[in-house]
Motif scaffolding. Structure first.
Motif, PDB file in Angstrom:
ATOM      1  N   LYS A 109       0.825  -1.217   0.000  1.00  0.00           N
ATOM      2  CA  LYS A 109       0.000   0.000   0.000  1.00  0.00           C
ATOM      3  C   LYS A 109       0.857   1.265   0.000  1.00  0.00           C
ATOM      4  N   PHE A 111       3.142   3.992  -1.596  1.00  0.00           N
ATOM      5  CA  PHE A 111       3.252   4.482  -2.972  1.00  0.00           C
ATOM      6  C   PHE A 111       4.535   3.957  -3.621  1.00  0.00           C
ATOM      7  N   THR A 113       6.487   5.210  -5.695  1.00  0.00           N
ATOM      8  CA  THR A 113       7.534   6.245  -5.720  1.00  0.00           C
ATOM      9  C   THR A 113       8.495   6.085  -4.552  1.00  0.00           C
ATOM     10  N   SER A 300       2.788   7.687   3.689  1.00  0.00           N
ATOM     11  CA  SER A 300       3.390   6.928   2.587  1.00  0.00           C
ATOM     12  C   SER A 300       2.411   5.977   1.919  1.00  0.00           C
ATOM     13  N   THR A 301       1.231   5.769   2.533  1.00  0.00           N
ATOM     14  CA  THR A 301       0.294   4.776   2.011  1.00  0.00           C
ATOM     15  C   THR A 301      -0.923   5.401   1.336  1.00  0.00           C
ATOM     16  N   SER A 302      -1.364   4.772   0.281  1.00  0.00           N
ATOM     17  CA  SER A 302      -2.564   5.219  -0.419  1.00  0.00           C
ATOM     18  C   SER A 302      -3.804   5.030   0.455  1.00  0.00           C
ATOM     19  N   SER A 320      -3.060  13.749  -3.330  1.00  0.00           N
ATOM     20  CA  SER A 320      -3.230  12.388  -2.802  1.00  0.00           C
ATOM     21  C   SER A 320      -2.234  11.405  -3.403  1.00  0.00           C
ATOM     22  N   ASN A 321      -1.457  11.861  -4.366  1.00  0.00           N
ATOM     23  CA  ASN A 321      -0.422  11.013  -4.961  1.00  0.00           C
ATOM     24  C   ASN A 321       0.880  11.813  -5.001  1.00  0.00           C
ATOM     25  N   ASP A 323       3.473  11.491  -6.660  1.00  0.00           N
ATOM     26  CA  ASP A 323       3.988  11.706  -8.012  1.00  0.00           C
ATOM     27  C   ASP A 323       3.554  13.061  -8.558  1.00  0.00           C
ATOM     28  N   ASP A 324       2.337  13.495  -8.189  1.00  0.00           N
ATOM     29  CA  ASP A 324       1.846  14.793  -8.640  1.00  0.00           C
ATOM     30  C   ASP A 324       2.680  15.923  -8.049  1.00  0.00           C
TER      31      ASP A 324
END
Length: 352
Positions: A109, A111, A113, A300-302, A320-321, A323-324
């Motif tokens: 879970k 991310f 990245t 660190s978790t979605s 929420s991500n 990467d964005d």
């Protein structure tokens, strides 16, 4: 990075009092956790504390350079909480043991990245650090006292605000920004590059009121108007906005700094099973949700983000991500010349 990064950093004397090895030795059945002040809150470890009441002792550090120095000198907690850019240094000194991701319940879970960062990999499904928190470093400024500034790190070099600015006393923060402004790669510098960074830092020194990791004092000074701008982390912006102080967390054109920190298992850890229980509790959704909502840092978790209302994330300016976020920020990774940079920074601060 983070240099790393909560709002109530303990002073050196108190930290030293907390991290006595004799105290830990007297409680061998308790997990010893070495971390930033503010990360000891029970809301982060609900399932661990439910299963192991009172089975944890906390020791605090001011920043992760401080943590590295103390552990290298012989302090031996079970779990520590450094940031990613320092992991190679800890490994070089043989301070860590690999963490088996098969024993980390929510590993998948995290991310990708963060899960796939190169210096974390220990081979055969093992890692040197389990990422837990991430966030940004930028300039927090009073919008009523600094009107329409250029969105640039160069604000902390603006002579009109001399004596009313503060910056973070950590290699992966202020010198890294100086490198960005000097047009050199902060993560791999030649001797000539180091000279350019030193000169940039010397230009800044007479303008700075204080170099510090004590964000509580910085927040108080910003609230009173004694400071008009300071390098801070997300949590300071959240805290001051809650108090109604007119502040803005800048998005510099050179990029905010994005960092991630997490949990390492010390080579001589005495309570390995407790360590896995502790790390697993920290990766539960409610723990990450509290981190996001209380401090404005990313978990660190979605699964943690899934628990936070979209309006809250918008207010915190937190995607929420990750990467964005990383599309427009500078990720704080290992700095090849860290030790040389640290010596130079200390010399500059001392007037050299």
């Amino acid at each position: 990075m983070k240099t790393g990064r909560l709002t109530k950093i303990l002073g050196g004397a108190l930290a030293a009092a907390l991290i006595t090895t004799s105290g830990l030795a007297e409680a061998a059945d308790k997990l010893s956790y070495f971390t930033w002040s503010g990360y000891e809150l029970p809301e982060f470890s609900k399932s661990y504390l439910a299963a192991h009441p009172d089975a944890i002792e906390y020791a605090m550090f001011g920043d992760d350079d401080d943590a590295f120095t103390k552990v290298k000198a012989g302090f031996r907690p079970d779990v520590a909480h450094p940031c990613y850019d320092k992991i190679a240094r800890w490994n070089k000194e043989g301070l860590l043991q690999p963490i088996d991701t098969k024993r980390i319940k929510n590993w998948d879970k995290i991310f990708p990245t963060f899960r796939n960062l190169p210096d974390l990999q220990a081979g055969d499904g093992k890692v040197w650090m389990v990422p837990w928190d991430w966030g940004n470093t930028s300039i927090l400024y009073r919008t009523d006292l600094v009107e329409n500034p250029e969105k640039s790190w160069s604000l902390l070099w603006d002579k009109q605000y001399a004596g009313r600015m503060a910056t973070i006393d950590a290699v992966h923060d202020t010198p890294l920004v100086a490198a960005l402004l000097a047009g050199v790669n902060p993560f791999d510098m030649s001797a000539a590059d180091l000279d350019k960074v030193a000169e940039k830092l010397r230009d800044q020194r007479p303008l700075i009121s204080t170099y510090t990791t004590d964000m509580t004092s910085v927040e108080q000074s910003l609230a009173s108007g004694e400071l008009v701008a300071a390098m801070t982390w997300n949590a300071s912006a959240v805290a001051l906005k809650k108090q109604g102080v007119p502040v803005e967390f800048m998005k510099p054109k050179e990029g905010m700094l994005t960092w991630t920190c997490g949990y390492v298992l010390l080579k001589d850890a005495k309570n390995v099973d407790l360590a896995y229980d502790f790390i697993n509790s920290r990766l539960e959704a409610d723990s990450g949700k509290y981190l996001i909502e209380a401090y404005g840092y990313g978990a660190s978790t979605s699964t943690a983000f899934a628990e936070v209302p979209a309006d809250t994330l918008k207010t915190l300016e937190l995607p929420s991500n990750p990467d964005d976020m990383l599309k427009t920020t500078v990720f704080t990774g290992p700095m090849k010349q860290n030790d040389d940079l640290a010596k130079m920074f200390e010399k500059v601060k001392a007037g050299g």
